[in-house]
Design a protein around this motif. Structure first.
Motif, PDB file in Angstrom:
ATOM      1  N   ARG A   8       0.847  -1.188   0.000  1.00 15.92           N
ATOM      2  CA  ARG A   8       0.000   0.000   0.000  1.00 15.92           C
ATOM      3  C   ARG A   8       0.883   1.239   0.000  1.00 15.92           C
ATOM      4  O   ARG A   8       1.833   1.354   0.771  1.00 15.92           O
ATOM      5  CB  ARG A   8      -0.877  -0.040   1.247  1.00 15.92           C
ATOM      6  CG  ARG A   8      -1.759   1.159   1.492  1.00 15.92           C
ATOM      7  CD  ARG A   8      -2.791   0.816   2.563  1.00 15.92           C
ATOM      8  NE  ARG A   8      -3.238   1.983   3.277  1.00 15.92           N
ATOM      9  CZ  ARG A   8      -2.693   2.435   4.400  1.00 15.92           C
ATOM     10  NH1 ARG A   8      -1.668   1.791   4.926  1.00 15.92           N
ATOM     11  NH2 ARG A   8      -3.153   3.514   4.995  1.00 15.92           N
ATOM     12  N   VAL A   9       0.571   2.160  -0.889  1.00 16.50           N
ATOM     13  CA  VAL A   9       1.253   3.443  -0.988  1.00 16.50           C
ATOM     14  C   VAL A   9       0.271   4.528  -0.560  1.00 16.50           C
ATOM     15  O   VAL A   9      -0.865   4.573  -1.055  1.00 16.50           O
ATOM     16  CB  VAL A   9       1.752   3.712  -2.424  1.00 16.50           C
ATOM     17  CG1 VAL A   9       2.369   5.109  -2.524  1.00 16.50           C
ATOM     18  CG2 VAL A   9       2.763   2.652  -2.849  1.00 16.50           C
ATOM     19  N   VAL A  10       0.689   5.397   0.345  1.00 14.92           N
ATOM     20  CA  VAL A  10      -0.147   6.497   0.829  1.00 14.92           C
ATOM     21  C   VAL A  10       0.411   7.801   0.289  1.00 14.92           C
ATOM     22  O   VAL A  10       1.625   8.023   0.327  1.00 14.92           O
ATOM     23  CB  VAL A  10      -0.186   6.535   2.370  1.00 14.92           C
ATOM     24  CG1 VAL A  10      -0.886   7.801   2.865  1.00 14.92           C
ATOM     25  CG2 VAL A  10      -0.881   5.302   2.926  1.00 14.92           C
ATOM     26  N   ALA A  30       2.845   2.900  -7.254  1.00 10.99           N
ATOM     27  CA  ALA A  30       1.873   1.892  -6.832  1.00 10.99           C
ATOM     28  C   ALA A  30       1.550   0.944  -7.981  1.00 10.99           C
ATOM     29  O   ALA A  30       1.434  -0.270  -7.798  1.00 10.99           O
ATOM     30  CB  ALA A  30       0.606   2.562  -6.310  1.00 10.99           C
ATOM     31  N   GLU A  38      -3.691   4.920  -1.507  1.00 10.18           N
ATOM     32  CA  GLU A  38      -4.635   5.646  -0.662  1.00 10.18           C
ATOM     33  C   GLU A  38      -4.291   7.125  -0.653  1.00 10.18           C
ATOM     34  O   GLU A  38      -3.154   7.508  -0.363  1.00 10.18           O
ATOM     35  CB  GLU A  38      -4.645   5.119   0.768  1.00 10.18           C
ATOM     36  CG  GLU A  38      -5.675   5.839   1.637  1.00 10.18           C
ATOM     37  CD  GLU A  38      -5.797   5.292   3.040  1.00 10.18           C
ATOM     38  OE1 GLU A  38      -6.725   5.721   3.764  1.00 10.18           O
ATOM     39  OE2 GLU A  38      -4.958   4.449   3.419  1.00 10.18           O
ATOM     40  N   ALA A 107      -1.819   7.031   8.852  1.00  4.73           N
ATOM     41  CA  ALA A 107      -2.002   6.242   7.630  1.00  4.73           C
ATOM     42  C   ALA A 107      -0.746   5.480   7.264  1.00  4.73           C
ATOM     43  O   ALA A 107      -0.800   4.380   6.706  1.00  4.73           O
ATOM     44  CB  ALA A 107      -2.427   7.153   6.480  1.00  4.73           C
ATOM     45  N   ALA A 108       0.414   6.056   7.591  1.00  5.63           N
ATOM     46  CA  ALA A 108       1.687   5.446   7.199  1.00  5.63           C
ATOM     47  C   ALA A 108       2.057   4.249   8.056  1.00  5.63           C
ATOM     48  O   ALA A 108       2.931   3.468   7.671  1.00  5.63           O
ATOM     49  CB  ALA A 108       2.805   6.484   7.276  1.00  5.63           C
ATOM     50  N   SER A 110       0.705   1.472   8.542  1.00  3.59           N
ATOM     51  CA  SER A 110       0.523   0.184   7.866  1.00  3.59           C
ATOM     52  C   SER A 110       0.846   0.277   6.372  1.00  3.59           C
ATOM     53  O   SER A 110       0.414  -0.567   5.592  1.00  3.59           O
ATOM     54  CB  SER A 110      -0.924  -0.292   8.054  1.00  3.59           C
ATOM     55  OG  SER A 110      -1.839   0.677   7.541  1.00  3.59           O
ATOM     56  N   ALA A 111       1.599   1.307   5.986  1.00  5.91           N
ATOM     57  CA  ALA A 111       1.916   1.511   4.565  1.00  5.91           C
ATOM     58  C   ALA A 111       3.357   1.094   4.274  1.00  5.91           C
ATOM     59  O   ALA A 111       4.195   1.005   5.166  1.00  5.91           O
ATOM     60  CB  ALA A 111       1.720   2.976   4.184  1.00  5.91           C
ATOM     61  N   ASP A 112       3.622   0.837   2.998  1.00  6.38           N
ATOM     62  CA  ASP A 112       4.980   0.543   2.560  1.00  6.38           C
ATOM     63  C   ASP A 112       5.735   1.819   2.201  1.00  6.38           C
ATOM     64  O   ASP A 112       6.970   1.844   2.228  1.00  6.38           O
ATOM     65  CB  ASP A 112       4.953  -0.377   1.334  1.00  6.38           C
ATOM     66  CG  ASP A 112       4.307  -1.710   1.647  1.00  6.38           C
ATOM     67  OD1 ASP A 112       4.939  -2.518   2.340  1.00  6.38           O
ATOM     68  OD2 ASP A 112       3.161  -1.928   1.207  1.00  6.38           O
ATOM     69  N   LEU A 114       5.148   6.361   2.074  1.00  4.93           N
ATOM     70  CA  LEU A 114       4.358   7.578   2.248  1.00  4.93           C
ATOM     71  C   LEU A 114       4.922   8.644   1.329  1.00  4.93           C
ATOM     72  O   LEU A 114       6.124   8.921   1.358  1.00  4.93           O
ATOM     73  CB  LEU A 114       4.416   8.054   3.707  1.00  4.93           C
ATOM     74  CG  LEU A 114       3.789   9.416   4.021  1.00  4.93           C
ATOM     75  CD1 LEU A 114       2.302   9.418   3.690  1.00  4.93           C
ATOM     76  CD2 LEU A 114       4.012   9.786   5.483  1.00  4.93           C
ATOM     77  N   CYS A 147       7.726   4.329   7.971  1.00  4.78           N
ATOM     78  CA  CYS A 147       8.021   3.754   6.660  1.00  4.78           C
ATOM     79  C   CYS A 147       8.815   4.786   5.859  1.00  4.78           C
ATOM     80  O   CYS A 147       8.875   5.957   6.245  1.00  4.78           O
ATOM     81  CB  CYS A 147       6.736   3.374   5.921  1.00  4.78           C
ATOM     82  SG  CYS A 147       5.729   4.777   5.396  1.00  4.78           S
TER      83      CYS A 147
END
Length: 331
Positions: A8-10, A30, A38, A107-108, A110-112, A114, A147
């Motif tokens: 996931r990319v935020v 992404a 997201e 949000a970051a 659980s992201a790979d 940001l 991240c």
């Protein structure tokens, strides 16, 4: 054909005009990873525990919320359909009733990755600030996220295929180099590791010139050996990625990195330096290139920092009021 989604990319959204470069970079990345995307916007309307019942006119709050949703919808529409090579996995937009820093850091977790932009400033304001263009939110999340954080001020140099990594031997710099080769394995880019050093032998009091020369030579040998060890390790991790290394003797590593960044696709740095003073946030060199590089910059924390930042975040949440709810996009 089944599309496999990985990660996931935020990306933080302010206005579409200010965020477009970051949005496009995040969407391409992404898509290349087969990851979800997201879009997050944080809006803190008033400094109160519950801003939606703080006595402000409901029409004003509704207008501000609608405007925020409008920017998110425009950003989502800009990337949802992808290009000829396809788009990201699932694209969703989220509005958070909180400060943008808090919204992005949450949000970051659980992201790979940001991704943030750099807000445009007037030429007058930029001059008064010495040319600093990076917003406080981007600098803050680069210093505290768990991240890697990408700050995108504008596009990379046309046709650039090199990922330049600043390497000083620290754990964070090693983490940055490992991230770079993993990214290049997906994109087909090359990785160039750049070590900038200066021997401190000439600063030692009481050393004769011959001893200064011998000490400097030993320092240089150690620097080259450390770089060669890293290159060998990176080659074992990603044997299909073209990796090279360069050693430059200079007192100002930020200047050397900025010059290299002018012709690269991505500048990758660790989030701390050697000294306790510069490691207070992200390190003086990383701080400088974030402010001044025109190409996208990635700041990579090491595993120790990630664990420390997660403990800090959990401790802060334990003693803080409940966070405002995240509101997913309306369809």
């Amino acid at each position: 054909m089944v599309t496999v989604v990985h990660g996931r990319v935020v990306v933080g959204i302010d206005t579409l005009a200010d965020s477009r470069a970051a949005l496009e970079w995040a969407a391409r990345t992404a898509a290349g990873r087969g990851a979800d995307l997201e879009l997050v916007r944080g809006v803190q309307l008033v400094p109160a525990p519950d801003p939606w019942s703080a006595g402000y006119a409901p029409q004003l709050l509704e207008h501000l919320e609608e405007a925020a949703w409008g920017e998110l919808a425009a950003a989502r529409e800009a990337v949802a359909h992808g290009g000829p090579g396809g788009g990201p996995g699932d694209v969703r937009a989220t509005l958070v009733h909180d400060h943008p820093r808090t919204a992005l850091l949450d949000a970051a977790r659980s992201a790979d990755l940001l991704v943030t932009g750099a807000r445009r400033r007037s030429r007058l304001r930029a001059g008064l600030l010495g040319g600093f263009q990076l917003g406080s939110t981007s600098l803050f999340v680069a210093s505290h996220a768990t991240c890697p954080v990408v700050v995108v001020r504008g596009p990379a140099a046309e046709g650039a295929r090199d990922l330049v990594v600043g390497f000083d031997g620290s754990l964070a710099a090693t983490a940055a180099a490992r991230w770079a080769v993993a990214h290049a394995a997906r994109t087909g880019d090359r990785v160039r590791v750049l070590t900038v050093w200066r021997s401190a032998a000439h600063l030692a009091l009481g050393l004769d010139p011959a001893e200064v020369h011998r000490t400097r030579a030993a320092d240089e040998t150690a620097v080259h050996a450390r770089l060669e060890d890293l290159l060998r390790w990176l080659g074992e991790e990603e044997p299909h990625v073209e990796v090279s290394g360069t050693v430059v003797e200079d007192d100002h590593p930020e200047d050397v990195l900025l010059e290299a960044a002018a012709a690269c696709a991505l500048l990758v740095v660790g989030s701390r330096g050697h000294s306790a003073l510069t490691s207070a946030l992200i390190g003086s060199t990383s701080h400088a290139v974030l402010h001044h590089a025109s190409t996208p910059v990635v700041v990579v924390p090491d595993a120790e920092q990630v664990a420390h930042r997660r403990r800090q975040a959990e401790h802060a949440r334990a003693g803080a009021p409940a966070r405002p709810a995240r509101r997913p996009a309306r369809h």
